[in-house]
Scaffold this motif. Structure first.
Motif, short mmCIF file in Angstrom:
data_model
loop_
_atom_site.label_atom_id
_atom_site.label_comp_id
_atom_site.label_asym_id
_atom_site.label_seq_id
_atom_site.Cartn_x
_atom_site.Cartn_y
_atom_site.Cartn_z
N ASP A 179 -38.82 -123.51 25.62
CA ASP A 179 -38.21 -123.07 24.59
C ASP A 179 -36.62 -123.43 24.92
O ASP A 179 -36.58 -123.80 25.96
CB ASP A 179 -38.19 -121.71 24.39
CG ASP A 179 -37.91 -121.80 23.24
OD1 ASP A 179 -37.26 -122.08 22.21
OD2 ASP A 179 -37.46 -120.38 22.35
N HIS A 217 -25.40 -114.30 25.54
CA HIS A 217 -25.99 -114.19 24.95
C HIS A 217 -27.35 -115.33 24.58
O HIS A 217 -28.05 -114.99 23.75
CB HIS A 217 -24.69 -114.74 23.55
CG HIS A 217 -25.22 -115.35 22.29
ND1 HIS A 217 -24.22 -116.53 21.72
CD2 HIS A 217 -25.93 -114.38 21.40
CE1 HIS A 217 -25.20 -116.79 20.68
NE2 HIS A 217 -25.33 -114.59 19.97
N ARG A 220 -30.51 -113.62 26.00
CA ARG A 220 -31.18 -112.91 25.25
C ARG A 220 -31.78 -113.80 24.61
O ARG A 220 -32.77 -112.86 23.72
CB ARG A 220 -30.18 -111.95 24.59
CG ARG A 220 -29.92 -110.39 25.74
CD ARG A 220 -29.22 -110.16 25.15
NE ARG A 220 -28.29 -109.05 26.32
CZ ARG A 220 -26.34 -109.06 26.25
NH1 ARG A 220 -25.99 -109.94 25.65
NH2 ARG A 220 -26.42 -108.62 27.43
N TYR A 221 -31.57 -113.78 23.32
CA TYR A 221 -31.25 -115.23 22.21
C TYR A 221 -33.37 -115.44 22.81
O TYR A 221 -34.03 -115.41 21.84
CB TYR A 221 -30.73 -115.97 21.67
CG TYR A 221 -31.47 -117.15 20.62
CD1 TYR A 221 -31.48 -116.39 19.58
CD2 TYR A 221 -32.25 -118.03 20.80
CE1 TYR A 221 -31.15 -117.62 17.66
CE2 TYR A 221 -32.53 -118.58 19.39
CZ TYR A 221 -32.33 -118.11 18.26
OH TYR A 221 -32.96 -119.41 17.45
N MET A 223 -35.28 -114.63 25.41
CA MET A 223 -35.93 -113.36 25.67
C MET A 223 -36.72 -113.10 24.45
O MET A 223 -37.56 -112.69 24.23
CB MET A 223 -35.59 -112.89 26.44
CG MET A 223 -35.06 -113.25 27.63
SD MET A 223 -34.53 -111.28 29.27
CE MET A 223 -33.04 -110.99 29.52
N GLU A 224 -35.44 -113.22 23.55
CA GLU A 224 -36.12 -111.88 22.18
C GLU A 224 -37.23 -112.93 21.90
O GLU A 224 -38.38 -112.87 21.01
CB GLU A 224 -35.18 -111.57 21.12
CG GLU A 224 -34.52 -110.23 21.89
CD GLU A 224 -33.26 -110.21 21.08
OE1 GLU A 224 -32.52 -110.01 21.80
OE2 GLU A 224 -32.78 -110.42 20.05
N HIS A 225 -36.61 -114.37 21.46
CA HIS A 225 -37.70 -115.55 20.62
C HIS A 225 -39.48 -115.68 21.54
O HIS A 225 -39.89 -116.00 20.96
CB HIS A 225 -36.79 -116.66 21.31
CG HIS A 225 -37.28 -117.73 20.09
ND1 HIS A 225 -37.57 -118.84 19.88
CD2 HIS A 225 -37.89 -117.49 18.59
CE1 HIS A 225 -38.14 -119.32 18.40
NE2 HIS A 225 -37.53 -118.94 17.63
N GLY A 227 -40.29 -112.61 23.06
CA GLY A 227 -41.32 -111.62 23.41
C GLY A 227 -40.92 -111.22 24.66
O GLY A 227 -42.36 -110.25 24.91
N THR A 229 -38.83 -110.12 28.79
CA THR A 229 -37.65 -109.21 29.28
C THR A 229 -37.56 -110.14 30.58
O THR A 229 -38.44 -110.71 31.08
CB THR A 229 -38.53 -107.54 29.55
OG1 THR A 229 -39.43 -108.00 30.22
CG2 THR A 229 -38.54 -107.16 28.48
#
Ligand code: ACO
Length: 312
Positions: A179, A217, A220-221, A223-225, A227, A229
């Protein structure tokens, strides 16, 4: 279509300039430089050594590492902000130097210190579209061309070098470039830019502030995308601008320092080459092993910022 990493290579000029060398030519100290930036030394290219020279050696080493030739590569993308010539692109010149005969496309991207993330993002798009099977990404910079040797606040920060990575298509969607995200904000020009006569204009404290906001920023984007940590990531390789920025980003992301790969002490800030060089260093030093998951945040002039998630 997914992709996987099949080769890497790096080149650093043989001339090493230490902080003690700077002490001899300007009003600075090793202590100031190490305390504020973590930088101890940097590689500086010879006057006659160009971005194309450095990019070509890194590319050749990556080809040898992958055990293939330039004609096995379908596309070359070079991240650079410091080419000696406005045209042709560094990418096309590298093809020529390596004797390519397949008319494969090559071009440069200018994302400053985020350049290698812009290159990875572009490569991911071509893999996703299924257009190209094997793509080489090169990050190459001769930052010393932009150094004002009378400006102690910027001269000590930068170094030269090049790195190359080769990715090829794969059926797995959880390997290679998994990604990427890239962003830009045109309000950052005053804060950090190069001038026509090759000088760096930088508001240091403002650059620092934006860097420690932007890289977390983007990280985090990603890692969230995905799923995930911080626990799922083996290494974080931030853009190597300065150790204080890296440590502050790690604290903001709650990342343990022993998962952060640092090369800024040895290479200083090589801009669009920094992350590619750091990955190659990680392999060569045995710190990074195949199969590991790498989070790659970067920040640069523009403003530009972004991150990539790569399983190597
Ligand atoms: N040696 C000794 N003193 C120095 C030097 C030096 N090399 N450079 C600056 N100083 C002095 C300044 O002149 C100033 O002196 P003064 O107080 O008498 O005026 C003093 O040190 C403090 O200067 P500040 O700018 O306040 O120092 P600061 O703590 O902010 O650190 C630094 C400066 C390291 C540049 C910091 O702002 C920083 O890390 N900024 C980020 C910049 C960066 O990494 N840029 C890289 C390019 S951006 C990128 O890669 C994305």
């Amino acid at each position: 279509m997914g992709n996987k990493l099949v080769g890497y290579g790096a080149y650093l000029p043989s001339r090493i300039m230490t902080n003690a060398d700077f002490e001899r030519i300007m009003d600075t100290t090793d202590d100031w430089i190490v305390t504020r930036t973590g930088i101890r030394e940097r590689h500086i290219a010879r006057d006659d050594e160009t971005v194309v020279d450095m990019a070509t050696i890194a590319a050749q080493r990556a080809l040898e590492n992958a055990n293939i030739t330039i004609d096995d590569i379908d596309m070359v993308i070079v991240a650079t902000t410091t080419p000696e010539l406005d045209f042709p692109s560094v990418g096309v010149q590298v093809l020529g130097r390596l004797g390519a005969t397949k008319s494969q496309p090559a071009f440069d991207v200018r994302g400053a210190c985020t350049g290698y993330i812009y290159a990875l993002h572009t490569a991911r798009a071509f893999f996703t579209a299924g257009i190209h099977k094997r793509i080489m990404i090169i990050g190459a910079e001769k930052m010393s061309r932009f150094i004002d040797w009378t400006d102690r606040s910027t001269a000590v920060l930068f170094g030269d070098g090049a790195g190359a990575l080769i990715f090829e298509h794969s059926t797995s969607s959880y390997s290679g470039i998994i990604d990427t995200v890239v962003m830009a904000d045109g309000d950052g020009y005053e804060m950090l830019h190069g001038t026509e006569n090759h000088k760096i204009i930088m508001n240091g404290p403002e650059t620092y502030k934006r860097a420690v906001m932007s890289m977390p920023h983007a990280a985090r984007y990603i890692m969230e995308h995905a799923g995930i940590t911080a626990d799922n990531v083996d290494w974080i390789i931030p853009h190597q601008a300065n150790l204080r920025i890296i440590e502050s980003c790690a604290a903001r992301l709650d990342f343990p320092l022993d998962k952060i790969l640092v090369t800024v002490d040895k290479h200083a800030n090589t801009s669009g080459a920094s992350g590619v060089l750091a990955l190659a260093y990680g392999f060569e030093s045995g710190m990074i092993r195949h199969g590991q998951l790498i989070l790659y945040p970067a920040f640069g002039s523009g403003l530009t910022w972004g991150a990539a998630l790569i399983r190597v």
